[in-house]
Design a protein around this motif. Structure first.
Motif, PDB file in Angstrom:
ATOM      1  N   ILE A   1      -0.483  12.364   2.745  1.00 50.73           N
ATOM      2  CA  ILE A   1      -1.455  12.634   3.805  1.00 50.73           C
ATOM      3  C   ILE A   1      -1.001  11.974   5.105  1.00 50.73           C
ATOM      4  CG2 ILE A   1      -3.838  12.172   4.546  1.00 50.73           C
ATOM      5  CD1 ILE A   1      -4.552  12.428   1.478  1.00 50.73           C
ATOM      6  N   ALA A   2      -0.507  10.749   5.015  1.00 51.23           N
ATOM      7  CA  ALA A   2      -0.028  10.028   6.203  1.00 51.23           C
ATOM      8  C   ALA A   2       1.116  10.790   6.873  1.00 51.23           C
ATOM      9  CB  ALA A   2       0.412   8.619   5.815  1.00 51.23           C
ATOM     10  N   GLN A   3       2.034  11.322   6.082  1.00 51.68           N
ATOM     11  CA  GLN A   3       3.154  12.081   6.641  1.00 51.68           C
ATOM     12  C   GLN A   3       2.668  13.312   7.388  1.00 51.68           C
ATOM     13  OE1 GLN A   3       5.324  12.544   2.941  1.00 51.68           O
ATOM     14  NE2 GLN A   3       6.883  11.092   3.608  1.00 51.68           N
ATOM     15  N   LYS A   4       1.676  13.978   6.856  1.00 46.79           N
ATOM     16  CA  LYS A   4       1.132  15.165   7.522  1.00 46.79           C
ATOM     17  C   LYS A   4       0.445  14.791   8.828  1.00 46.79           C
ATOM     18  CE  LYS A   4      -0.281  19.287   8.315  1.00 46.79           C
ATOM     19  NZ  LYS A   4       0.531  19.991   9.296  1.00 46.79           N
ATOM     20  N   ILE A   5      -0.293  13.692   8.820  1.00 43.83           N
ATOM     21  CA  ILE A   5      -0.953  13.239  10.042  1.00 43.83           C
ATOM     22  C   ILE A   5       0.090  12.894  11.104  1.00 43.83           C
ATOM     23  CG2 ILE A   5      -2.362  11.398  11.049  1.00 43.83           C
ATOM     24  CD1 ILE A   5      -3.940  11.370   8.378  1.00 43.83           C
ATOM     25  N   VAL A   6       1.159  12.206  10.709  1.00 42.61           N
ATOM     26  CA  VAL A   6       2.237  11.866  11.643  1.00 42.61           C
ATOM     27  C   VAL A   6       2.823  13.136  12.256  1.00 42.61           C
ATOM     28  CG1 VAL A   6       4.611  10.970  11.781  1.00 42.61           C
ATOM     29  CG2 VAL A   6       2.808   9.611  10.701  1.00 42.61           C
ATOM     30  N   ALA A   7       3.106  14.131  11.435  1.00 39.57           N
ATOM     31  CA  ALA A   7       3.677  15.380  11.938  1.00 39.57           C
ATOM     32  C   ALA A   7       2.732  16.053  12.934  1.00 39.57           C
ATOM     33  CB  ALA A   7       3.982  16.326  10.773  1.00 39.57           C
TER      34      ALA A   7
ATOM     35  N   VAL B   1       0.078   0.499  16.911  1.00 40.24           N
ATOM     36  CA  VAL B   1      -1.193   0.443  16.178  1.00 40.24           C
ATOM     37  C   VAL B   1      -0.907   0.992  14.789  1.00 40.24           C
ATOM     38  CG1 VAL B   1      -3.545   1.359  16.029  1.00 40.24           C
ATOM     39  CG2 VAL B   1      -2.599   0.702  18.258  1.00 40.24           C
ATOM     40  N   ILE B   2      -1.407   0.311  13.780  1.00 37.02           N
ATOM     41  CA  ILE B   2      -1.105   0.695  12.400  1.00 37.02           C
ATOM     42  C   ILE B   2      -2.349   1.275  11.740  1.00 37.02           C
ATOM     43  CG2 ILE B   2      -0.351  -0.138  10.140  1.00 37.02           C
ATOM     44  CD1 ILE B   2       1.005  -2.466  11.813  1.00 37.02           C
ATOM     45  N   ILE B   3      -2.175   2.424  11.109  1.00 36.97           N
ATOM     46  CA  ILE B   3      -3.235   3.032  10.310  1.00 36.97           C
ATOM     47  C   ILE B   3      -2.768   3.001   8.864  1.00 36.97           C
ATOM     48  CG2 ILE B   3      -4.569   5.114   9.808  1.00 36.97           C
ATOM     49  CD1 ILE B   3      -4.223   5.933  12.722  1.00 36.97           C
ATOM     50  N   CYS B   4      -3.573   2.390   8.023  1.00 35.23           N
ATOM     51  CA  CYS B   4      -3.259   2.317   6.598  1.00 35.23           C
ATOM     52  C   CYS B   4      -4.222   3.221   5.847  1.00 35.23           C
ATOM     53  CB  CYS B   4      -3.391   0.883   6.103  1.00 35.23           C
ATOM     54  SG  CYS B   4      -3.075   0.742   4.346  1.00 35.23           S
ATOM     55  N   ILE B   5      -3.673   4.203   5.137  1.00 34.74           N
ATOM     56  CA  ILE B   5      -4.478   5.135   4.357  1.00 34.74           C
ATOM     57  C   ILE B   5      -4.330   4.769   2.885  1.00 34.74           C
ATOM     58  CG2 ILE B   5      -4.892   7.552   3.762  1.00 34.74           C
ATOM     59  CD1 ILE B   5      -3.518   8.286   6.421  1.00 34.74           C
ATOM     60  N   SER B   6      -5.461   4.539   2.227  1.00 33.57           N
ATOM     61  CA  SER B   6      -5.450   4.181   0.812  1.00 33.57           C
ATOM     62  C   SER B   6      -6.787   4.570   0.207  1.00 33.57           C
ATOM     63  CB  SER B   6      -5.229   2.674   0.652  1.00 33.57           C
ATOM     64  OG  SER B   6      -5.378   2.289  -0.688  1.00 33.57           O
ATOM     65  N   LYS B   7      -6.767   5.270  -0.900  1.00 28.30           N
ATOM     66  CA  LYS B   7      -8.030   5.670  -1.525  1.00 28.30           C
ATOM     67  C   LYS B   7      -8.883   4.448  -1.842  1.00 28.30           C
ATOM     68  CE  LYS B   7     -10.191   8.428  -5.117  1.00 28.30           C
ATOM     69  NZ  LYS B   7     -11.195   7.453  -5.483  1.00 28.30           N
ATOM     70  N   SER B   8      -8.308   3.470  -2.515  1.00 27.46           N
ATOM     71  CA  SER B   8      -9.083   2.287  -2.909  1.00 27.46           C
ATOM     72  C   SER B   8      -8.943   1.139  -1.923  1.00 27.46           C
ATOM     73  CB  SER B   8      -8.633   1.797  -4.288  1.00 27.46           C
ATOM     74  OG  SER B   8      -7.333   1.242  -4.208  1.00 27.46           O
ATOM     75  N   GLY B   9      -7.800   1.081  -1.242  1.00 30.79           N
ATOM     76  CA  GLY B   9      -7.507  -0.063  -0.387  1.00 30.79           C
ATOM     77  C   GLY B   9      -7.049  -1.265  -1.178  1.00 30.79           C
TER      78      GLY B   9
ATOM     79  N   THR C   1       1.164  12.593  20.487  1.00 26.55           N
ATOM     80  CA  THR C   1       0.883  11.190  20.199  1.00 26.55           C
ATOM     81  C   THR C   1       2.054  10.635  19.382  1.00 26.55           C
ATOM     82  OG1 THR C   1      -1.494  11.616  20.168  1.00 26.55           O
ATOM     83  CG2 THR C   1      -0.752   9.583  19.143  1.00 26.55           C
ATOM     84  N   PRO C   2       2.849   9.768  19.987  1.00 25.90           N
ATOM     85  CA  PRO C   2       4.017   9.233  19.270  1.00 25.90           C
ATOM     86  C   PRO C   2       3.593   8.499  17.994  1.00 25.90           C
ATOM     87  CG  PRO C   2       4.108   8.665  21.602  1.00 25.90           C
ATOM     88  CD  PRO C   2       2.738   9.235  21.340  1.00 25.90           C
ATOM     89  N   SER C   3       4.118   8.940  16.872  1.00 25.64           N
ATOM     90  CA  SER C   3       3.723   8.408  15.563  1.00 25.64           C
ATOM     91  C   SER C   3       4.929   8.335  14.649  1.00 25.64           C
ATOM     92  CB  SER C   3       2.666   9.309  14.923  1.00 25.64           C
ATOM     93  OG  SER C   3       1.575   9.502  15.781  1.00 25.64           O
ATOM     94  N   VAL C   4       4.892   7.359  13.735  1.00 29.06           N
ATOM     95  CA  VAL C   4       5.928   7.249  12.709  1.00 29.06           C
ATOM     96  C   VAL C   4       5.267   6.960  11.374  1.00 29.06           C
ATOM     97  CG1 VAL C   4       7.774   6.509  14.259  1.00 29.06           C
ATOM     98  CG2 VAL C   4       6.335   4.799  13.182  1.00 29.06           C
ATOM     99  N   PHE C   5       5.927   7.393  10.325  1.00 25.39           N
ATOM    100  CA  PHE C   5       5.447   7.142   8.969  1.00 25.39           C
ATOM    101  C   PHE C   5       6.183   5.942   8.399  1.00 25.39           C
ATOM    102  CE2 PHE C   5       6.242   7.764   4.384  1.00 25.39           C
ATOM    103  CZ  PHE C   5       4.945   7.538   3.939  1.00 25.39           C
ATOM    104  N   LEU C   6       5.437   5.037   7.784  1.00 26.22           N
ATOM    105  CA  LEU C   6       6.000   3.870   7.122  1.00 26.22           C
ATOM    106  C   LEU C   6       5.525   3.882   5.675  1.00 26.22           C
ATOM    107  CD1 LEU C   6       7.431   1.060   7.162  1.00 26.22           C
ATOM    108  CD2 LEU C   6       5.222   0.107   7.869  1.00 26.22           C
ATOM    109  N   HIS C   7       6.446   4.124   4.746  1.00 28.80           N
ATOM    110  CA  HIS C   7       6.071   4.127   3.332  1.00 28.80           C
ATOM    111  C   HIS C   7       5.770   2.695   2.919  1.00 28.80           C
ATOM    112  CE1 HIS C   7       6.232   4.631  -1.007  1.00 28.80           C
ATOM    113  NE2 HIS C   7       6.020   5.922  -0.772  1.00 28.80           N
TER     114      HIS C   7
END
Length: 159
Positions: free
Chosen positions: A83-89, A119-127, A96-102
Motif C-alpha cells: 500500500i505504501a508503494q502505491k501511495i508513493v507512486a 516527513v515520515i508516514i508509517c503504515i501498519s495494520k496493528s502498529g 509530491t516528492p515521496s520515497v518508499f522505505l521498506h
C-alpha cells in the motif's frame, strides 16, 4: 471469453470486517450481476463509515504534509508496504516528492535515505509488528523527523 469445457470458475469473497461471508459460484449471468451489486453496496457502506474515523489528527497530518520542506518517506511491512508503494507512486505522479522505505530494509542500510526535513508516514495494520517497533525509534533518533502513523489501532505502541 473462451473457456475450455472442463473449466469451472469459482470466486470466493470474504468481507470479514462486516462479518459477512459471501460464497458464491459465479456461473450464470444472474449470479455474477447479483454478486457484484451486493459487493458494491457492501463496500460503499464501509466507505461511508470512514467519516467516523476522520479526526483532528487527519487535518493535522494533512497540514504537516502540505507544509513539508522535505519529501514524504512512506514505510510499512507486508501488505502495508505494498500500500505504501502505491501511495508513493500516486504522490510522485501528482507532484509530491515521496520515497518508499521498506521497514525491514531500513535496518540494513536503507535508513540513510531519510533526510532531515523529510516527513515520515508509517503504515501498519496493528502498529505493533516487530519491524515497526524497531524502526520507529531509529527514525526518531536520526533527525527527529515528524512521524505520521496510519494504523487500525489508535493506541499502537508509538503513540
Amino acid at each position: 471469453m473462451f473457456l475450455p469445457k472442463f473449466a469451472i470458475i469459482k470466486i470466493q469473497f470474504s468481507l470479514k470486517k462486516q462479518n459477512i461471508n459471501l460464497f458464491n459460484t459465479l456461473d450464470t449471468k444472474t449470479t455474477i450481476l447479483n454478486s457484484i451489486k451486493k459487493t458494491i453496496l457492501t463496500e460503499s457502506k464501509s466507505i461511508a463509515q470512514l467519516v467516523d474515523y476522520i479526526t483532528d489528527d487527519f487535518a493535522k497530518a494533512t497540514e504537516i504534509i502540505f507544509k513539508a520542506k522535505g519529501r514524504l518517506v512512506i514505510t510499512g511491512i507486508g501488505k502495508s508496504a505494498i500500500i505504501a508503494q502505491k501511495i508513493v507512486a500516486t504522490l510522485n505522479s501528482t507532484g509530491t516528492p515521496s520515497v518508499f522505505l521498506h521497514a525491514a530494509e531500513a535496518m540494513h542500510g536503507d535508513l540513510g535515505m531519510v533526510l532531515e526535513d523529510d516527513v515520515i508516514i508509517c503504515i501498519s495494520k496493528s502498529g505493533n509488528s516487530p519491524e515497526i517497533k524497531v524502526l520507529l525509534p531509529l527514525l526518531n533518533a536520526s533527525f527527529g523527523n515528524i512521524l505520521i502513523g496510519m494504523t487500525s489501532d489508535v493506541n499502537f505502541f508509538f503513540r
